[in-house]
Design a protein around this motif. Structure first.
Motif, PDB file in Angstrom:
ATOM      1  N   LYS A 183      50.479  46.409  39.788  1.00  0.00           N
ATOM      2  CA  LYS A 183      51.543  47.368  40.276  1.00  0.00           C
ATOM      3  C   LYS A 183      51.236  47.567  41.640  1.00  0.00           C
ATOM      4  N   THR A 184      52.025  47.441  42.624  1.00  0.00           N
ATOM      5  CA  THR A 184      51.757  47.867  44.302  1.00  0.00           C
ATOM      6  C   THR A 184      50.967  47.167  45.100  1.00  0.00           C
ATOM      7  N   ARG A 185      50.225  46.129  44.133  1.00  0.00           N
ATOM      8  CA  ARG A 185      49.312  44.894  44.913  1.00  0.00           C
ATOM      9  C   ARG A 185      50.258  43.894  45.667  1.00  0.00           C
ATOM     10  N   ASP A 186      50.107  43.343  46.661  1.00  0.00           N
ATOM     11  CA  ASP A 186      50.864  42.293  46.943  1.00  0.00           C
ATOM     12  C   ASP A 186      50.484  40.864  46.472  1.00  0.00           C
ATOM     13  N   ALA A 187      51.399  39.915  46.927  1.00  0.00           N
ATOM     14  CA  ALA A 187      51.075  38.452  46.360  1.00  0.00           C
ATOM     15  C   ALA A 187      49.775  37.825  46.712  1.00  0.00           C
ATOM     16  N   GLU A 188      49.422  38.136  48.037  1.00  0.00           N
ATOM     17  CA  GLU A 188      48.047  37.897  48.414  1.00  0.00           C
ATOM     18  C   GLU A 188      46.995  38.170  47.534  1.00  0.00           C
ATOM     19  N   THR A 189      46.954  39.378  47.140  1.00  0.00           N
ATOM     20  CA  THR A 189      45.879  40.044  46.197  1.00  0.00           C
ATOM     21  C   THR A 189      45.887  39.258  44.696  1.00  0.00           C
ATOM     22  N   LEU A 190      47.014  39.124  44.586  1.00  0.00           N
ATOM     23  CA  LEU A 190      47.324  38.317  43.214  1.00  0.00           C
ATOM     24  C   LEU A 190      46.767  37.016  43.344  1.00  0.00           C
ATOM     25  N   TYR A 191      47.091  36.353  44.453  1.00  0.00           N
ATOM     26  CA  TYR A 191      46.519  34.877  44.526  1.00  0.00           C
ATOM     27  C   TYR A 191      44.941  34.809  44.797  1.00  0.00           C
ATOM     28  N   ASP A 192      44.390  35.914  45.363  1.00  0.00           N
ATOM     29  CA  ASP A 192      42.895  36.246  45.388  1.00  0.00           C
ATOM     30  C   ASP A 192      42.280  36.235  44.042  1.00  0.00           C
ATOM     31  N   ALA A 193      43.045  36.949  43.301  1.00  0.00           N
ATOM     32  CA  ALA A 193      42.543  37.258  41.841  1.00  0.00           C
ATOM     33  C   ALA A 193      42.886  35.912  40.926  1.00  0.00           C
ATOM     34  N   MET A 194      43.795  35.058  41.204  1.00  0.00           N
ATOM     35  CA  MET A 194      43.980  33.875  40.707  1.00  0.00           C
ATOM     36  C   MET A 194      42.661  33.083  40.852  1.00  0.00           C
ATOM     37  N   SER A 195      42.293  33.017  42.128  1.00  0.00           N
ATOM     38  CA  SER A 195      40.961  32.257  42.546  1.00  0.00           C
ATOM     39  C   SER A 195      39.824  32.708  41.723  1.00  0.00           C
ATOM     40  N   LEU A 196      39.731  33.887  41.259  1.00  0.00           N
ATOM     41  CA  LEU A 196      38.744  34.230  40.412  1.00  0.00           C
ATOM     42  C   LEU A 196      38.847  34.026  38.928  1.00  0.00           C
ATOM     43  N   GLY A 197      39.912  33.350  38.633  1.00  0.00           N
ATOM     44  CA  GLY A 197      40.023  32.934  37.263  1.00  0.00           C
ATOM     45  C   GLY A 197      41.039  33.690  36.593  1.00  0.00           C
ATOM     46  N   LEU A 198      41.638  34.896  37.044  1.00  0.00           N
ATOM     47  CA  LEU A 198      42.447  35.868  36.412  1.00  0.00           C
ATOM     48  C   LEU A 198      44.034  35.309  36.419  1.00  0.00           C
ATOM     49  N   ASN A 199      44.595  35.141  35.212  1.00  0.00           N
ATOM     50  CA  ASN A 199      45.611  34.583  34.834  1.00  0.00           C
ATOM     51  C   ASN A 199      46.822  35.528  34.331  1.00  0.00           C
ATOM     52  N   ASP A 200      46.566  36.823  34.036  1.00  0.00           N
ATOM     53  CA  ASP A 200      47.280  37.671  33.243  1.00  0.00           C
ATOM     54  C   ASP A 200      47.389  38.700  34.415  1.00  0.00           C
ATOM     55  N   PHE A 201      48.669  39.120  34.480  1.00  0.00           N
ATOM     56  CA  PHE A 201      49.097  40.097  35.445  1.00  0.00           C
ATOM     57  C   PHE A 201      49.945  41.205  34.614  1.00  0.00           C
ATOM     58  N   GLY A 202      49.729  42.312  34.749  1.00  0.00           N
ATOM     59  CA  GLY A 202      50.512  43.393  34.273  1.00  0.00           C
ATOM     60  C   GLY A 202      51.328  44.144  35.413  1.00  0.00           C
ATOM     61  N   GLU A 203      52.611  44.296  34.944  1.00  0.00           N
ATOM     62  CA  GLU A 203      53.498  44.897  36.217  1.00  0.00           C
ATOM     63  C   GLU A 203      54.477  45.984  35.689  1.00  0.00           C
ATOM     64  N   ASN A 204      54.512  47.053  36.590  1.00  0.00           N
ATOM     65  CA  ASN A 204      55.537  48.296  36.133  1.00  0.00           C
ATOM     66  C   ASN A 204      56.624  48.088  36.534  1.00  0.00           C
ATOM     67  N   TYR A 205      57.219  47.501  37.718  1.00  0.00           N
ATOM     68  CA  TYR A 205      58.301  47.787  38.247  1.00  0.00           C
ATOM     69  C   TYR A 205      59.011  46.406  38.502  1.00  0.00           C
ATOM     70  N   LEU A 206      60.335  46.403  37.734  1.00  0.00           N
ATOM     71  CA  LEU A 206      60.752  45.025  37.834  1.00  0.00           C
ATOM     72  C   LEU A 206      61.010  44.304  39.105  1.00  0.00           C
ATOM     73  N   ASN A 207      61.557  45.278  40.038  1.00  0.00           N
ATOM     74  CA  ASN A 207      62.105  44.483  41.406  1.00  0.00           C
ATOM     75  C   ASN A 207      60.854  43.970  42.152  1.00  0.00           C
ATOM     76  N   GLU A 208      59.888  44.843  42.169  1.00  0.00           N
ATOM     77  CA  GLU A 208      58.543  44.551  42.682  1.00  0.00           C
ATOM     78  C   GLU A 208      58.094  43.156  42.162  1.00  0.00           C
TER      79      GLU A 208
END
Ligand SMILES: *Cc1c(COP(=O)(O)O)cnc(C)c1O
Length: 234
Positions: free
Chosen positions: A36-61
């Motif tokens: 939550k509150t992290r941008d798409a680029e941060t998730l993309y970086d996390a994916m490159s480290l092998g992270l594939n699960d993401f927890g989100e709190n706010y639907l629109n975001e």
């Protein structure tokens, strides 16, 4: 300034240490990065480290981020992702949750469970759900009381497009170490009892950045980690 890679290494070390002292196998604890509150680029970086699960709190975001991320990565990589909805659910938002998430960890009302069940697209496998427990009976917090679990679990388990996977909790912030351990103990007992009744139950989601080790000692099988991986939220 720590990188996500350094933070991930530290979190993995903490998880390892906690599982060893609890005499539990390392594989018994799943790490859920909370984005939550992290941008798409941060998730993309996390994916490159092998992270594939993401927890989100706010639907629109979360939906905006999913769209942005789909443009950053390959369709194949996007398909691999597993999205967990962990925030409070508004009943007029259940359709978008049922369509765009793989897990919902905050199920706490029959009406919501029924709507998620009806609105889960047929082409997708059953939606994994955790029942949220308001373990310290706080007025302001989502979740059911433990004493209502048996009835509610039976209702949820009867819904064919949902798969009951277990329990989630978010204990009160101000508990002493002893009180926190007691709350975890109550959760672990309820989880063990639920596992005996439902073959699909395998997940006890509890523990965040500040109490990861205590939660693993208390029996957590999934820890939800935001700050310790991605830094303070601004
Ligand atoms: C934000 C959040 C987390 C992660 O909290 P951190 O302290 O940043 O690790 C975990 N679970 C839920 C339900 C949250 O809302």
């Amino acid at each position: 300034m720590f990188s996500i890679a350094d933070n991930l290494e530290n979190v993995r070390q903490s998880i390892k240490k906690a599982t060893i002292s609890a005499a539990r196998p390392l594989s018994s604890v799943r790490l859920l990065p909370v984005t939550k509150t992290r941008d798409a680029e941060t998730l993309y970086d996390a994916m490159s480290l092998g992270l594939n699960d993401f927890g989100e709190n706010y639907l629109n975001e979360a939906l905006e981020k999913q769209q942005a991320l789909a443009k950053l990565c390959s369709a194949q990589a996007f398909e691999q992702l597993c999205w967990h909805y962990i925030g409070p659910i508004q009943s007029n938002k259940t359709r978008l949750i049922a369509e765009n998430f793989d897990w919902v960890q905050s199920v706490d009302r029959l009406k919501l469970a029924q709507r998620l069940n009806e609105q889960r697209p047929n082409r997708r496998s059953a939606l994994n759900v955790l029942i949220q427990i308001n373990i310290n009976a706080e007025d302001t917090k989502s979740g059911i009381l433990l004493r209502d679990l048996d009835v509610f679990a039976a209702q949820v388990a009867g819904l064919p497009n949902l798969c009951l996977r277990g329990l989630m909790t978010l204990p009160k912030a101000s508990l002493s170490t002893t009180e926190l351990a007691h709350s975890y103990q109550l959760m672990a007992q309820a989880f063990e009892a639920l596992k005996q009744q439902y073959a699909t139950v395998d997940t006890l989601s509890m523990g965040m950045s500040a109490d990861l080790s205590e939660a693993i000692a208390g029996g957590a099988t999934m820890v939800r980690i935001g700050t310790a991986l991605f830094g303070e939220r601004v």
